[in-house]
Design an enzyme around this catalytic site. Structure first.
Site, PDB file in Angstrom:
ATOM      1  N   LYS A 184       0.798  -1.200   0.101  1.00 15.80           N
ATOM      2  CA  LYS A 184       0.136  -0.122  -0.155  1.00 15.80           C
ATOM      3  C   LYS A 184       0.773   1.302  -0.077  1.00 15.80           C
ATOM      4  O   LYS A 184       1.409   1.570   0.915  1.00 15.80           O
ATOM      5  CB  LYS A 184      -0.988  -0.115   1.070  1.00 15.80           C
ATOM      6  N   GLU A 258      10.080   0.771  10.640  1.00 15.26           N
ATOM      7  CA  GLU A 258      11.098   1.904  10.501  1.00 15.26           C
ATOM      8  C   GLU A 258      10.078   3.133  10.830  1.00 15.26           C
ATOM      9  O   GLU A 258       9.464   3.660   9.975  1.00 15.26           O
ATOM     10  CB  GLU A 258      11.786   1.729   9.271  1.00 15.26           C
ATOM     11  N   CYS A 292      13.121  10.592   7.681  1.00 16.88           N
ATOM     12  CA  CYS A 292      13.005  10.047   9.279  1.00 16.88           C
ATOM     13  C   CYS A 292      14.402  10.230   9.961  1.00 16.88           C
ATOM     14  O   CYS A 292      14.407  10.483  10.874  1.00 16.88           O
ATOM     15  CB  CYS A 292      12.483   8.650   8.907  1.00 16.88           C
ATOM     16  N   GLU A 389       9.463  15.148  16.624  1.00 15.16           N
ATOM     17  CA  GLU A 389       9.641  15.254  15.016  1.00 15.16           C
ATOM     18  C   GLU A 389       8.742  16.261  14.145  1.00 15.16           C
ATOM     19  O   GLU A 389       7.651  15.881  14.216  1.00 15.16           O
ATOM     20  CB  GLU A 389       9.524  13.821  14.575  1.00 15.16           C
TER      21      GLU A 389
END
Length: 478
Positions: A184, A258, A292, A389
């Protein structure tokens, strides 16, 4: 009179890619409509124009795709590794042949500069398929025991920041080890995955080995929860990763995550300043900071703070923001309006908490989603911008006096994905790296990737490794 150093526009031609008005789901080797007929639109972040209409997969479509993958698994897993390798090599070569087309497509759908998709993303995509093609007939020698077996059907959910590269990270090792795939893509960047489906057909990949299901979060949730999925791989936010972990808990599904990061880029007083500045810029402003493992926290030794910041601000003033298809562009568009809103909110919070904000003079385009490169000084570890973040072109600067203080501040985060160390002393690099709790540590560079090297995190940055020999383990029964 124009300056001799001003850049004339150098646009990449959109004629390199032909985007159809609509695309279906890719199930069992064919494009098909969603069972309930639902569709959504994918938009170019730099112009807000609608690029195409995409079929939206539902639970029934997920079930159909998993059944197709299960059926294909029997024959695919029985192929000798050398035969599976031929398909992977073929896919890698086709990606190289169509790299200009795919780079333009990725830039249009994602918003990142063409020089990044052309010079970084696409070469790495092909390299991952070449690399894992080489492993396909050598699995017995990978260190996981004699005759390791594939798991079955892999359900894979990828993010929007590196759509095609994250696809390669997931699909290449899965196919090399004999698994079949239902993937996906992110709802804001489905096009390159659908073009990859066409590459699979062009390469003659057997039907059902790779299935592509565009959709929203509910599509991914249905895929993760499907009882006939043996392996789940996810790259994305920590919040969604935690939800996936709860979903698969107690199910026997193998899982790799991750997730987010808040990487520290540590600059010591003996570091080459100009080289470090380039690494800092690459660490946080590559792909508009939507990475990331971005070096979003700069830890600079107190004695060189003023010199480094002066050089860094001078360098930021030369970055060019604008049309991502212009080959001169350094800073492209933010991927979506939702992400732009998040970045803006966190930056405003940083100012409200007392951090000092600076951005170079920067004219933002009238349409699209844009955010100027931003630098925060007078930041403490208590500031939200130093803890959360942001996933945008925003750098928080902190200082330290000793190596121990640098390590303590670098590790003072819920995340543990990446870090960078800048110094001329090899012994210091090794000593500091050994104390940092991060999955990947760069020395005198940043954001350098190679398919032979494992990548992954600690703590709330997830678990498991992708890339390298280690990346095979997640797709094998070992």
């Amino acid at each position: 009179m124009a300056s001799a150093f001003e850049y004339a526009p150098a646009p990449e031609s959109r004629g390199n890619v032909d985007i159809a008005p609509s695309y279906g789901l890719f199930i069992d080797g064919e494009f098909t409509e969603a069972a309930d007929g639902k569709v959504f639109k994918t938009v170019s972040p730099s112009t807000e124009e609608v690029l195409s209409e995409i079929a939206q997969a539902g639970a029934a479509d997920v079930d159909r795709a998993v059944k197709a993958a299960r059926k294909a698994f029997e024959k695919w897993s029985a192929l000798p590794g050398s035969e599976r390798a031929k398909y992977l090599f073929r896919i890698a070569r086709i990606i190289q042949e169509r790299s200009r087309e795919l780079a333009v497509l990725e830039t249009l759908d994602n918003g990142k500069p063409i020089k990044e998709t052309r010079d970084a993303d696409l070469p790495l995509v092909a390299a991952h398929f070449f690399y894992y093609a080489g492993w396909a007939d050598k699995l017995e020698y990978a260190g996981f025991g004699a005759n390791p077996k594939p798991l079955g059907v892999a359900g894979q959910v990828i993010p929007w920041n590196f759509p095609l590269l994250m696809l390669a990270w997931k699909i290449a090792p899965a196919l090399a080890t004999g698994n079949t795939v239902v993937l996906k893509p992110a709802e804001t960047t489905p096009l390159s995955a659908l073009f990859f489906a066409d590459i699979c057909r062009q390469a003659g990949l057997p039907k059902g080995v790779v299935n592509i299901l565009p959709g929203y979060g509910d599509t991914g949730a249905a895929l993760v929860a499907h009882p006939d999925v043996n392996k789940v791989a996810f790259t994305g936010s920590t919040a969604v990763g935690k939800e996936i972990a709860r979903t698969v808990a107690g199910s026997r599904k193998k899982l790799t995550l991750e997730l987010g990061g808040k990487g520290a880029n540590i600059v010591f007083d003996d570091a080459p300043i100009d080289q470090a500045v380039e690494g800092i810029v690459n660490g946080i402003f590559f792909n508009q900071g939507q990475v990331c493992c971005a070096g979003s926290r700069l830890l600079v030794q107190e004695s060189i703070q003023d010199e480094l910041l002066e050089s860094l601000k001078r360098r930021l003033s030369t970055l060019r923001l604008g049309d991502p298809l212009d080959k001169n562009t350094d800073i492209g568009a933010i991927n979506s309006e939702e992400q732009l809103t998040r970045i803006t909110s966190l930056v405003e919070q940083g100012e409200a908490e007392g951090a000092e904000r600076w951005s170079p003079a920067c004219e933002l385009p009238e349409s699209g989603y844009w955010f100027a490169p931003t630098l925060f000084t007078n930041v403490t570890q208590a500031h939200t911008i130093a803890r959360d973040e942001i996933f945008g072109p925003v750098l928080s600067v902190l200082t330290f006096r000793t190596p121990d203080e640098a390590v303590a501040k670098a590790n003072n985060t819920a995340y543990g994905l990446s870090a960078g160390i800048w110094t001329e002393k090899g012994s210091r690099i090794l000593a500091v790296a050994n104390k940092l709790r991060a999955g990947v540590i760069w020395s005198n560079t940043f954001n350098k990737f190679d398919p032979t090297s494992p990548f992954g995190g600690y703590k709330e940055s997830g678990f498991g490794r992708e890339g390298g020999r280690h990346g095979l383990e997640a797709y094998l029964d070992v």
